[in-house]
Every structure is written in structure tokens, then in C-alpha cells.
Write a protein that holds these residues in place. Sequence first.
Motif, PDB file in Angstrom:
ATOM      1  N   VAL A  78      -5.368   9.270 -13.316  1.00 28.55           N
ATOM      2  CA  VAL A  78      -6.347   8.985 -12.264  1.00 28.55           C
ATOM      3  C   VAL A  78      -5.978   9.815 -11.032  1.00 28.55           C
ATOM      4  O   VAL A  78      -4.803   9.887 -10.679  1.00 28.55           O
ATOM      5  N   ARG A 126       0.849  -1.211   0.000  1.00 37.35           N
ATOM      6  CA  ARG A 126       0.000   0.000   0.000  1.00 37.35           C
ATOM      7  C   ARG A 126       0.877   1.251   0.000  1.00 37.35           C
ATOM      8  O   ARG A 126       1.408   1.669   1.027  1.00 37.35           O
ATOM      9  N   GLN A 159      -8.410  -6.867  -9.066  1.00 41.88           N
ATOM     10  CA  GLN A 159      -8.283  -5.407  -9.132  1.00 41.88           C
ATOM     11  C   GLN A 159      -6.864  -4.990  -9.485  1.00 41.88           C
ATOM     12  O   GLN A 159      -5.908  -5.435  -8.859  1.00 41.88           O
ATOM     13  N   HIS A 160      -6.732  -4.236 -10.556  1.00 41.52           N
ATOM     14  CA  HIS A 160      -5.450  -3.694 -11.033  1.00 41.52           C
ATOM     15  C   HIS A 160      -4.501  -4.751 -11.590  1.00 41.52           C
ATOM     16  O   HIS A 160      -3.302  -4.504 -11.735  1.00 41.52           O
ATOM     17  N   TYR A 177       1.566   7.022  -5.343  1.00 41.58           N
ATOM     18  CA  TYR A 177       1.111   7.659  -4.093  1.00 41.58           C
ATOM     19  C   TYR A 177       2.126   8.744  -3.718  1.00 41.58           C
ATOM     20  O   TYR A 177       3.250   8.432  -3.318  1.00 41.58           O
ATOM     21  N   GLU A 179      -2.135   9.257 -11.070  1.00 40.57           N
ATOM     22  CA  GLU A 179      -1.632   8.040 -11.713  1.00 40.57           C
ATOM     23  C   GLU A 179      -1.589   8.190 -13.234  1.00 40.57           C
ATOM     24  O   GLU A 179      -2.657   8.291 -13.864  1.00 40.57           O
ATOM     25  N   PHE A 198      -6.353  -2.079 -15.484  1.00 40.03           N
ATOM     26  CA  PHE A 198      -6.551  -1.096 -14.420  1.00 40.03           C
ATOM     27  C   PHE A 198      -7.932  -1.337 -13.813  1.00 40.03           C
ATOM     28  O   PHE A 198      -8.889  -1.643 -14.540  1.00 40.03           O
TER      29      PHE A 198
HETATM   30  O1  TA6 Z   1      -6.690   4.471  -8.351  1.00 39.87           O
HETATM   31  C1  TA6 Z   1      -7.986   4.511  -7.942  1.00 39.87           C
HETATM   32  C2  TA6 Z   1      -8.474   3.122  -7.543  1.00 39.87           C
HETATM   33  O2  TA6 Z   1      -8.925   2.409  -8.667  1.00 39.87           O
HETATM   34  C3  TA6 Z   1      -9.562   3.322  -6.494  1.00 39.87           C
HETATM   35  O3  TA6 Z   1     -10.834   2.991  -7.006  1.00 39.87           O
HETATM   36  C4  TA6 Z   1      -9.110   2.439  -5.336  1.00 39.87           C
HETATM   37  O4  TA6 Z   1      -9.655   1.152  -5.463  1.00 39.87           O
HETATM   38  C5  TA6 Z   1      -7.605   2.458  -5.521  1.00 39.87           C
HETATM   39  O5  TA6 Z   1      -7.431   2.351  -6.931  1.00 39.87           O
HETATM   40  C6  TA6 Z   1      -6.838   1.434  -4.707  1.00 39.87           C
HETATM   41  O6  TA6 Z   1      -7.010   0.159  -5.228  1.00 39.87           O
HETATM   42  P1  TA6 Z   1      -6.261  -1.066  -4.481  1.00 39.87           P
HETATM   43  O7  TA6 Z   1      -6.651  -2.284  -5.230  1.00 39.87           O
HETATM   44  O8  TA6 Z   1      -4.779  -0.782  -4.553  1.00 39.87           O
HETATM   45  O9  TA6 Z   1      -6.734  -1.017  -3.040  1.00 39.87           O
END
Ligand code: TA6
Length: 296
Positions: free
Chosen positions: A236, A58, A76-77, A161, A263, A68
Amino acid sequence: EVCKGVNGLEMVVLREARGSSAEVYLYGGHVTSWKNDHGEELLFLSSKAIFKPPKAIRGGIPICFPQFSNHGSLEQHGFARNRIWSIDNDPPPFPTNSSSRAFIDLILRPTEDDMKIWPHSFEFRLRVALGPGGDLMLTSRIRNTNSDGKPFSFTFAYHTYFSVSDICEVRVEGLETLDYLDNLQNKERFTEQGDAITFEAEIDKIYLSTPTKIAILDHEKKRTFVLRKDGLPDAVVWNPWDKKAKTMADFGDEEYKHMLCVEAAAIEKPVTLKPGEEWRGRLELSAVPSSYCSGQ
Ligand code: TA6
């Protein structure tokens, strides 16, 4: 040099002659620290970050690939930030103008298991470099190495970040009047108003067709982060604010006050590569005294 970081995870420390430094974990190809020549930390890293696969670290600069967000079928991601990368000791010549000598080349190829969830073969080469003035430069080169003739498409982000003194005293310049997709309003499309963006609540917006240069002004530190990007048309902007911060186990309740994600990304129009084709996405970060930047 290569050494052991948190939980014994391997990382590389980059040091530049004038004192700036950076740290990159092989886990995720993840930059977790970027310090200027006064030793000040410029990236946010949560005090509760979990350095343990498969949870992404994090903070710092997570690499979002091949997807993404959770638009598609992958986690996610995407999975690049949850994999152990390798050091690439003999990369193809890097067509970059940087004269940097403090750099590391990493490479990620899919495992058998990865091919089950994303049936494409690729080589993802990441160069992390410190420039002479302490700038941090990331270059991603992603090549389609499919032998079945199949193209593939992906979306991408450097999920950076930034460390800020107080989110309520931060302005972002360069995104005025642009269209954006608002992740907090069903990804609907809106148009940004005409002046710098300031922060007083949760924000999660994908700005589209953004300029090469975006500035993040930290009032208290009298410091401006400048992002310069190439091959990354979108940007982003995310801050979870207080409510969402409390739902994140690897994020302190008050930490939203001291971070902002801006981002550099390619999201609206996925990148499509035919076999043999290579895509490049470059991001250059610098931290300059604000007085210097306000007139620019
Ligand atoms: O960058 C924005 C985002 O897509 C938010 O919606 C939030 O979910 C963030 O990424 C963090 O995602 P993560 O999977 O790293 O907790």
C-alpha cells in the motif's frame, strides 16, 4: 530494556552494537522509532501522535490485523494495534536466519471481548530485531489455535511510515507497470505506468502481486529505504496530502511533506489458516546511501 515511554506506556528499547536502535511499545506491538548508527530517526512519528488507548499511535509501524482498512466489520485496520501486547520470554524456536542479538519477542492473544467481535482464537507472535548493519526486521507468526476445528481468514499490513525530507523529492521503484486498487476511486483496479512513482497529490493505492524488493529514494538525504518482504504480496502506498492532513487531529497540517507510507501487506487474497496452521510475514527494512542503490 523495558522502560516507561510516553504517558507511562511500557516500551522496549533495542540497541545494536554499532549504534543503531529501535523502540517498540507494548501498546499495539508498535515500533515507534528506528535509528541508524548516526542516531538519525528513519521512521515518521507525528508530533501530535496520541499515546493513549484506544487510539492507534500515528506513525512508526502500526500492525494491521485481523483486517486491513475497513473492508469488514471490525474497526479500521483491526484491533491488534489497539491492544497491549505481552513480552514472550519463551517463544517457539524462530526459524529465521538472522543472527541478530538485539531483538524482542511479543505476543498477542485475543481477550474475551475480542472473541465477541472476531470469534477466533489465535496466537500472534511478533519478533522485532536489529540486524548487524542496523536493518530493522519484523517477523509475524500467526497461528490458528481454534479448538472448534474452524479455519479463519485475515488480511494484514505493516503500516510503515517512512521519514522523508520532502515528499516532492521522493521516488518509489519496484511498483512500475503493476496493477493496483485505487482507494480514492472506489477501489477500482488500474495499471501503473512504466516509471518510478513520484508524488504531487494525495495517494492511497494497494499495489497487487508486488516484488520482494521495493525502494524509496529520498533525493535530498541521498538515502534509499529498501523494503524486502516475504509472505506479503501486496504493497500500500499512502500519503494524505494537505486537505486530508487537516482532517486528522493526530497529524500536523504540514507533516504530509515529511512522510510516506509504503506498507508490506496481504490484502487482495486474505490468508486462511486451519486450526494448528501458522502463517509468517517477514519485513526487512534497510536505509542505504542512494548512490549504492541506484545501480542495483
Ligand atoms: O494505508 C492507507 C490507509 O488505509 C488510508 O486509507 C488511511 O486511512 C490510512 O490507512 C490511515 O488509517 P488510520 O486508521 O491509521 O488513520
